[in-house]
Every structure is written in C-alpha cells, then in structure tokens.
Design an enzyme around this catalytic site. Structure first.
Site, short mmCIF file in Angstrom:
data_model
loop_
_atom_site.label_atom_id
_atom_site.label_comp_id
_atom_site.label_asym_id
_atom_site.label_seq_id
_atom_site.Cartn_x
_atom_site.Cartn_y
_atom_site.Cartn_z
N CYS A 103 7.32 -0.61 3.79
CA CYS A 103 7.77 0.49 4.63
C CYS A 103 8.45 -0.05 5.90
O CYS A 103 9.54 -0.60 5.81
CB CYS A 103 6.60 1.42 4.94
SG CYS A 103 7.10 3.01 5.64
N HIS A 193 4.88 2.55 -0.75
CA HIS A 193 3.56 2.04 -0.36
C HIS A 193 2.71 1.65 -1.56
O HIS A 193 1.84 2.43 -2.00
CB HIS A 193 2.83 3.10 0.46
CG HIS A 193 3.37 3.31 1.82
ND1 HIS A 193 2.95 2.59 2.92
CD2 HIS A 193 4.33 4.17 2.27
CE1 HIS A 193 3.61 3.00 3.99
NE2 HIS A 193 4.46 3.94 3.62
N GLU A 195 0.33 -0.32 -1.43
CA GLU A 195 -1.01 -0.59 -0.90
C GLU A 195 -1.82 0.67 -0.63
O GLU A 195 -3.00 0.59 -0.24
CB GLU A 195 -0.87 -1.39 0.41
CG GLU A 195 -0.70 -0.59 1.69
CD GLU A 195 0.62 0.17 1.84
OE1 GLU A 195 0.85 0.76 2.91
OE2 GLU A 195 1.43 0.20 0.89
#
Length: 263
Positions: A103, A193, A195
């Site tokens: 990001c 994202h 994660e």
C-alpha cells in the site's frame, strides 16, 4: 485473530537473519506478517520513524518490508522522516536487497525510484475487489503461480500514477492501473493488502466508515465480504509472501528456503 505491536516485538530473535520492517503508522499494523516472517526463519526488526526511531542503513539486513501508512508520500511537511525513508528504499533497491512495499509502501518505493504518486481522482478503492495480473506477472518470481484474476483487500486513497523507469507492471484493477509492480530484479510494490487479517479489516472499516458509506456500502458489508473470502485470500497471497521471504533467505545463504504454503 488480533495481532498487536507487542506480538511483533516477541517475534524478535538475535540468532536469525533479519528483515527490516519499516512501520510508518501505529494504525496500520503488520497483520499476518507478524507470524509469517518468523515462521520463514527470519527475524523482523521493526523501525517506527513516526515515533522518532532513527532510520538505519538497509545494507545490514537481508530484506526490507515497508508497511501501509497514513501519510501521503508527497506530504513531507506532515512526516519529516519521509525523505530518510525514501533514501532508505532507494539504497535498498540499488543494492539489490529484496524489498516489498505494501500500500503506502508500494507508493514509497515508486516515489523513491523516480515514479509519481497522487490522489485517486474518483475516490478510494476499499474492500474486496478483483485484481487482474498482467502478462508480465506470468514470468515474475512472486506472482507467476497466481491466478490471473484474484480477489484482494484494497484500502487506498492515493495511487502510483507513473512507474519509475524500467518498472514492470504486474497487476491492475479497473480503478488503479498500478496494483502491483517490480523495480529491477528484487523490489516489489503491492498496492493491495496481502497482510490483512479480519481484525485489521474490522478496524479499518470502523475508521473509514464515512468513505464506505459514500461508496454506497456499509462497514459491516465490507468486513463480511472479506470474512467470506478469507480462505481464498490466504491461499492466494500467503504463497506470494512466502516466495518473497524465500528470496530473502536465499540471499542470506541459508540452506532451506521457506516452502510456499496454500493456507
């Protein structure tokens, strides 16, 4: 699963090669990376320049990860540490240190290497959305085994509008041309994202409820969509992160690289 900064600190070890994790906001955590990095046999050294941590040289680290953040990469007046962060990234890329930006981290890589970042003209991308891989992704060390159109968690108001010279486009969405890219042989930017845990998404949805309502949805709908897709998200994106960590490990000369998992 809630993952906190204290969990990140417990993942430190003095006996294993280390990855420098640049955290630029207390709000945007490392999510699944808190466990994925040590499970790969690597130590995560967290540096938080927004709290006054000095930015180290990347040359003593096996890899570099830049997490999501809240400050635009073009707003140095709000984040006086950003020029040092750009210098860190530029040095890592020049030295061939495996580097991954998520990001804000992807935007920082682009800006540090001569690309351009600006606000998305039609508003943010938020939620679970399809990401379309480019033809070049089929030859990329991280994304070659990834399905051509895959769901991902997106949450951004800014975007990379121009890649650095020589940058390779790896993925796009309908609203954002540069969802994934590679600079040189060992630096990747992911606008989405990989994660993100459900706990992360729940927190983000509360904080950005106004944006979600403006898009004609609700925070609850966004969280529910990610929860329903969580198994597919893990099976798609954890192997990508594992492949990056394998590249980091190979650079250290360790004998056993991490094996990409499917869940």
């Amino acid at each position: 699963m809630a993952i906190t900064w204290r969990d990140e600190e417990r993942c430190r070890s003095v006996d294993t090669p280390s990855v420098l994790v640049l955290a630029t906001s207390s709000f945007w955590s490392a999510g699944w990376l808190v466990s994925w990095i040590p499970e790969a046999g690597l130590r995560a050294d967290y540096v938080r320049p927004f709290r006054g941590d000095p930015i180290p040289s990347p040359l003593t680290y096996a890899g570099l990860v830049i997490l999501a953040g809240a400050t635009p990469v073009y707003a140095d007046s709000d984040a006086p540490w950003q020029p040092g962060a750009r210098s860190l990234v530029a040095s890592a890329v020049e030295a061939g240190i495996p580097t991954l930006g998520i990001c804000y981290g992807a935007q920082l890589i682009a800006a540090a290497c001569g690309g351009h970042v600006s606000t998305m003209p039609d508003g943010p991308e938020i939620g679970l959305l399809p990401v379309r891989l480019s033809a070049a992704a089929a030859r990329d060390p991280l994304l070659a085994a990834t399905t051509a159109i895959s769901p991902a968690v997106l949450w951004h108001h800014d975007e990379v509008t121009r890649l650095p010279a020589g940058g390779v486009l790896l993925a796009s969405t309908s609203a954002c041309a540069h969802q994934a890219f590679r600079i040189g042989e060992s630096a990747w930017g992911l606008q989405f994202h990989p994660e993100a845990t459900i706990s992360c998404v729940r927190q983000w949805a509360r904080a950005y409820a106004h944006d979600i309502w403006a898009m004609g949805s609700t925070p609850e709908d966004v969280v529910s969509a990610v929860r329903r897709g969580s198994g597919h998200l893990l099976s798609t994106w954890r192997p990508v992160i594992d492949r990056f960590l394998s590249i980091v490990i190979r650079r250290t000369g360790m004998d056993t690289p991490v094996v990409a998992r499917t869940a």
